[in-house]
Each structure stands twice: as structure tokens, then as C-alpha cells.
Design an enzyme around this catalytic site. Structure first.
Site, PDB file in Angstrom:
ATOM      1  CE1 TYR A 187      -4.371  -0.891  -0.309  1.00 36.27           C
ATOM      2  CE2 TYR A 187      -3.467  -2.865   0.699  1.00 36.27           C
ATOM      3  CZ  TYR A 187      -4.480  -2.230  -0.004  1.00 36.27           C
ATOM      4  OH  TYR A 187      -5.578  -2.932  -0.410  1.00 36.27           O
ATOM      5  NE  ARG A 194      -3.080  -0.035  -4.875  1.00 33.29           N
ATOM      6  CZ  ARG A 194      -4.345  -0.308  -4.537  1.00 33.29           C
ATOM      7  NH1 ARG A 194      -4.615  -1.138  -3.564  1.00 33.29           N
ATOM      8  NH2 ARG A 194      -5.342   0.240  -5.197  1.00 33.29           N
ATOM      9  CD  GLN A 248     -16.073   0.019  -8.514  1.00 33.11           C
ATOM     10  OE1 GLN A 248     -15.736  -1.111  -8.219  1.00 33.11           O
ATOM     11  NE2 GLN A 248     -16.477   0.339  -9.721  1.00 33.11           N
ATOM     12  CG  ASN A 249     -10.841   4.753  -8.870  1.00 29.35           C
ATOM     13  OD1 ASN A 249     -11.089   3.557  -9.020  1.00 29.35           O
ATOM     14  ND2 ASN A 249     -10.827   5.609  -9.880  1.00 29.35           N
ATOM     15  CB  VAL A 250      -8.446   3.652  -2.499  1.00 30.57           C
ATOM     16  CG1 VAL A 250      -9.605   2.733  -2.148  1.00 30.57           C
ATOM     17  CG2 VAL A 250      -7.366   2.873  -3.276  1.00 30.57           C
ATOM     18  CG  ASP A 251      -7.121   7.375  -7.409  1.00 34.47           C
ATOM     19  OD1 ASP A 251      -7.993   8.251  -7.214  1.00 34.47           O
ATOM     20  OD2 ASP A 251      -7.091   6.662  -8.432  1.00 34.47           O
ATOM     21  CG  HIS A 309     -14.068   0.103  -3.028  1.00 34.41           C
ATOM     22  ND1 HIS A 309     -13.733  -0.509  -4.222  1.00 34.41           N
ATOM     23  CD2 HIS A 309     -15.319  -0.326  -2.726  1.00 34.41           C
ATOM     24  CE1 HIS A 309     -14.756  -1.259  -4.631  1.00 34.41           C
ATOM     25  NE2 HIS A 309     -15.731  -1.159  -3.752  1.00 34.41           N
ATOM     26  CG  ASN A 369     -14.650   0.509 -20.145  1.00 30.78           C
ATOM     27  OD1 ASN A 369     -13.698   0.054 -20.775  1.00 30.78           O
ATOM     28  ND2 ASN A 369     -14.892   0.206 -18.884  1.00 30.78           N
TER      29      ASN A 369
HETATM   30  N1  APR Z   1     -10.656   5.081 -19.673  1.00 27.97           N
HETATM   31  C1  APR Z   1     -11.807   4.448 -19.321  1.00 27.97           C
HETATM   32  N2  APR Z   1     -11.854   3.157 -18.962  1.00 27.97           N
HETATM   33  C2  APR Z   1     -10.701   2.464 -18.956  1.00 27.97           C
HETATM   34  C3  APR Z   1      -9.473   3.062 -19.307  1.00 27.97           C
HETATM   35  C4  APR Z   1      -9.473   4.430 -19.675  1.00 27.97           C
HETATM   36  N3  APR Z   1      -8.356   5.067 -20.004  1.00 27.97           N
HETATM   37  N4  APR Z   1      -8.503   2.110 -19.210  1.00 27.97           N
HETATM   38  C5  APR Z   1      -9.091   0.983 -18.790  1.00 27.97           C
HETATM   39  N5  APR Z   1     -10.426   1.186 -18.649  1.00 27.97           N
HETATM   40  C6  APR Z   1     -11.439   0.240 -18.213  1.00 27.97           C
HETATM   41  C7  APR Z   1     -11.158  -1.210 -18.547  1.00 27.97           C
HETATM   42  O1  APR Z   1     -11.614  -1.517 -19.856  1.00 27.97           O
HETATM   43  C8  APR Z   1     -11.979  -1.928 -17.453  1.00 27.97           C
HETATM   44  O2  APR Z   1     -13.312  -2.126 -17.890  1.00 27.97           O
HETATM   45  O3  APR Z   1     -11.479   0.293 -16.814  1.00 27.97           O
HETATM   46  C9  APR Z   1     -11.975  -0.938 -16.302  1.00 27.97           C
HETATM   47  C10 APR Z   1     -11.100  -1.328 -15.122  1.00 27.97           C
HETATM   48  O4  APR Z   1     -11.629  -2.463 -14.533  1.00 27.97           O
HETATM   49  P1  APR Z   1     -11.186  -2.978 -13.094  1.00 27.97           P
HETATM   50  O5  APR Z   1      -9.694  -3.016 -13.007  1.00 27.97           O
HETATM   51  O6  APR Z   1     -11.960  -4.209 -12.842  1.00 27.97           O
HETATM   52  O7  APR Z   1     -11.636  -1.785 -12.128  1.00 27.97           O
HETATM   53  P2  APR Z   1     -12.962  -1.583 -11.267  1.00 27.97           P
HETATM   54  O8  APR Z   1     -14.178  -1.948 -12.029  1.00 27.97           O
HETATM   55  O9  APR Z   1     -12.841  -0.214 -10.687  1.00 27.97           O
HETATM   56  O10 APR Z   1     -12.824  -2.629 -10.118  1.00 27.97           O
HETATM   57  C11 APR Z   1     -11.718  -2.532  -9.321  1.00 27.97           C
HETATM   58  O11 APR Z   1     -11.983  -3.895  -7.495  1.00 27.97           O
HETATM   59  O12 APR Z   1      -9.822  -4.253  -7.738  1.00 27.97           O
HETATM   60  C12 APR Z   1     -10.802  -3.991  -6.794  1.00 27.97           C
HETATM   61  O13 APR Z   1     -11.324  -2.710  -4.910  1.00 27.97           O
HETATM   62  C13 APR Z   1     -10.612  -2.671  -6.109  1.00 27.97           C
HETATM   63  O14 APR Z   1     -11.957  -0.715  -6.409  1.00 27.97           O
HETATM   64  C14 APR Z   1     -11.235  -1.711  -7.069  1.00 27.97           C
HETATM   65  C15 APR Z   1     -12.133  -2.577  -7.888  1.00 27.97           C
END
Ligand code: APR
Length: 259
Positions: A72, A75, A106-109, A124, A224
Site C-alpha cells: 500500500y 501504491r 471505487q477508487n482509493v486514490d 472503497h 470505456n
Molecule cells: N478510460 C476508461 N476506462 C478504462 C481506461 C481508460 N483510459 N482504461 C481501462 N479502462 C477500463 C477497462 O476496460 C476496465 O473495464 O477500466 C476498467 C477497469 O476495470 P477494473 O480493473 O476491474 O476496475 P474496477 O471496475 O474499478 O474494479 C476494481 O476492485 O480491484 C478492486 O477494490 C478494487 O476498487 C477496485 C475494484
């Protein structure tokens, strides 16, 4: 469902223009262009040999506290060095173009807040907050160790109960924070438009939000580059990256407003 680029952006702009309450649901893909790897991206170096889904659990922390705490810390360094891309500023601008806008992330950043978005619900948690593992007593961030290099790092102990200090994020298998979750669910059920940006729709319960919005009659717009679990239910799909699509969407809305 509309797919072609400009037509999709115009359709999304129309849906946003008539909405009183807008929810923007963001996932890891929102931060991808700012250099923060998604959980499913390949990582090189020390952390490449660990599966993030095996590190982001309470069981992993109890078994290997220094490894998880060090991961972490790595990160956090990535996030601090990240430069928010134009899509973030587009969401700040969008908030000024509609009556009400809330970001549910859902982002923690913390990048949405860093660029100036005001209404942000962090489902999250946050990398920049800490609490203890037993009682979830808050722990001051300025007393958390910050290793310079990619390395394991012993977590400090809670000043009240002596248990180990952990990042205040939601790990796999844990419940989401009650108050922000209730707010997010209520907003999803009462918005007229939901913009779903950069999420695979695979992680529950956040993945329910677009379904709740659609069932309540809202227009669902996906941003996306790849098809996802959300694509099938979306009324408008903007196939592209957040850093390009969101500014284009704001430009379309602004042009429409002055016409
Ligand atoms: N712009 C938009 N979408 C994008 C981009 C971009 N530049 N690059 C990638 N993506 C899309 C991918 O196609 C994918 O569908 O972002 C999505 C990322 O998917 P995940 O990594 O599964 O992210 P998320 O849905 O936020 O789930 C992650 O789960 O990993 C745990 O707790 C963690 O909050 C996090 C969650």
C-alpha cells in the site's frame, strides 16, 4: 444503444442536459491514464509476483502485515506522483453545467478531490487514511511510515488498543462503509442520468449501481474503451478513454448550452 463516437457523445450530452441529478460512477479505468495501474494491469518489479486480489484481504494482512503495508505504501507513492488527466477536470466542469452532480468512486486514490471535485463518495475508502485492524480506531496519516523504496514495511500499532494499523480501504470480503453506501444507493435510485466511467462492473456491490439507476428510469452512459458487464444495459456507450471522452462530452454540452 448508440455506439458511433460523435453520435454517442451527442446522445450522452442530450441525456445530461435534461437531467436534474447526475451520478458519475468511476472505477480503476478512470485513473489508468494518470499512470495508476488497475488491479488487472500487469505490474513489474517487486510486486509483480503477488496477485493484488491476494494482498487486498484482511487474512493476507494478518498473515503478512509488512508485505501488505509495504504494497500500500508503494501504491500511495504511485498516486502521489500521478498527474490527473483532463478527464478529471472535465468532471469538475460538468458539475458546473448540471444542477446536481455526485461522483461515486471505487477508487482509493483521491484524484477526484485533488483536482477540485466537491461531491465525492469514496465507496472503497482512501489510501491516505489509516485505522487499526481490531477496532478501526483512526490513526494519524502523518505518523504512518513511508518507505522510500519498494519494500516490505512493518505497520505501526494503534495508540489506543495496540493492534496493527492498516490502510482504511475496503478489502475483498469486507462491507462497504455504511453511510456513503446508503447515500450512493439513494442517489442511484433517484438520478436521471448516470455516467459509468472506467469500471469493469465485476466488483460487487458497486457494480449494482448502474442497474439500480436503469431500473429507476435513468439514462445510463458508459465511457470505456472495452465492452463490460455494464455495456448491455447502457443506453449510450462511448467507446474510448476517459481522458478523451469526458472533455469531448463537456465540449458538446457547452456548445449546446450556447446555441
Ligand atoms: N478510460 C476508461 N476506462 C478504462 C481506461 C481508460 N483510459 N482504461 C481501462 N479502462 C477500463 C477497462 O476496460 C476496465 O473495464 O477500466 C476498467 C477497469 O476495470 P477494473 O480493473 O476491474 O476496475 P474496477 O471496475 O474499478 O474494479 C476494481 O476492485 O480491484 C478492486 O477494490 C478494487 O476498487 C477496485 C475494484
Amino acid at each position: 444503444m448508440l455506439k458511433s463516437d460523435d453520435a454517442a457523445i451527442q446522445a450522452a450530452a442530450r441525456a445530461l442536459r435534461t437531467a436534474r441529478r447526475v451520478v458519475v460512477a468511476t472505477g480503476a479505468g478512470m485513473s489508468q491514464e494518470s499512470g495508476i495501474p488497475t488491479f488487472r494491469d500487469a505490474v513489474t518489479g517487486l510486486w509483480a509476483r503477488y496477485d493484488p486480489e491476494q494482498l487486498a484481504t484482511e487474512a493476507a494482512f494478518r498473515r503478512h502485515p509488512a508485505r501488505v503495508f509495504g504494497w500500500y505504501a508503494w501504491r500511495r507513492r504511485l498516486v502521489r506522483a500521478a498527474v490527473p488527466h483532463p478527464g478529471y477536470r472535465a468532471l469538475v466542469a460538468l458539475a458546473g453545467l448540471v444542477p446536481e452532480l455526485t461522483i461515486v468512486t471505487q477508487n482509493v486514490d483521491g484524484l477526484h478531490t485533488r483536482v477540485g471535485s466537491r461531491q465525492v463518495l469514496e465507496l472503497h475508502g482512501s489510501l491516505e487514511r489509516f485505522s487499526c485492524v481490531e477496532a478501526r480506531h483512526p490513526f494519524p496519516a502523518d505518523r504512518a511510515p513511508e518507505p522510500e523504496a519498494d519494500m516490505e514495511c512493518e505497520p505501526p500499532r494503534c495508540e489506543r488498543c495496540g493492534s496493527l494499523v492498516r490502510p482504511d480501504v475496503v478489502w475483498f470480503g469486507e462491507l462497504l462503509p455504511e453511510r456513503v453506501t446508503a447515500q450512493a444507493w439513494e442517489l442511484a435510485a433517484s438520478c436521471q442520468a448516470m455516467l459509468v466511467v472506467g469500471t469493469s462492473g465485476l466488483v460487487q456491490p458497486a457494480a449494482q449501481l448502474p442497474f439500480i439507476a436503469r431500473d429507476a428510469g435513468a439514462s445510463v452512459i458508459e465511457v470505456n474503451p472495452e465492452p463490460t458487464e455494464i455495456s448491455g444495459l447502457a443506453h449510450v456507450v462511448c467507446r474510448g478513454r476517459a481522458g478523451a471522452v469526458l472533455p469531448a462530452l463537456v465540449a458538446a454540452l457547452t456548445e449546446g448550452a450556447t446555441r
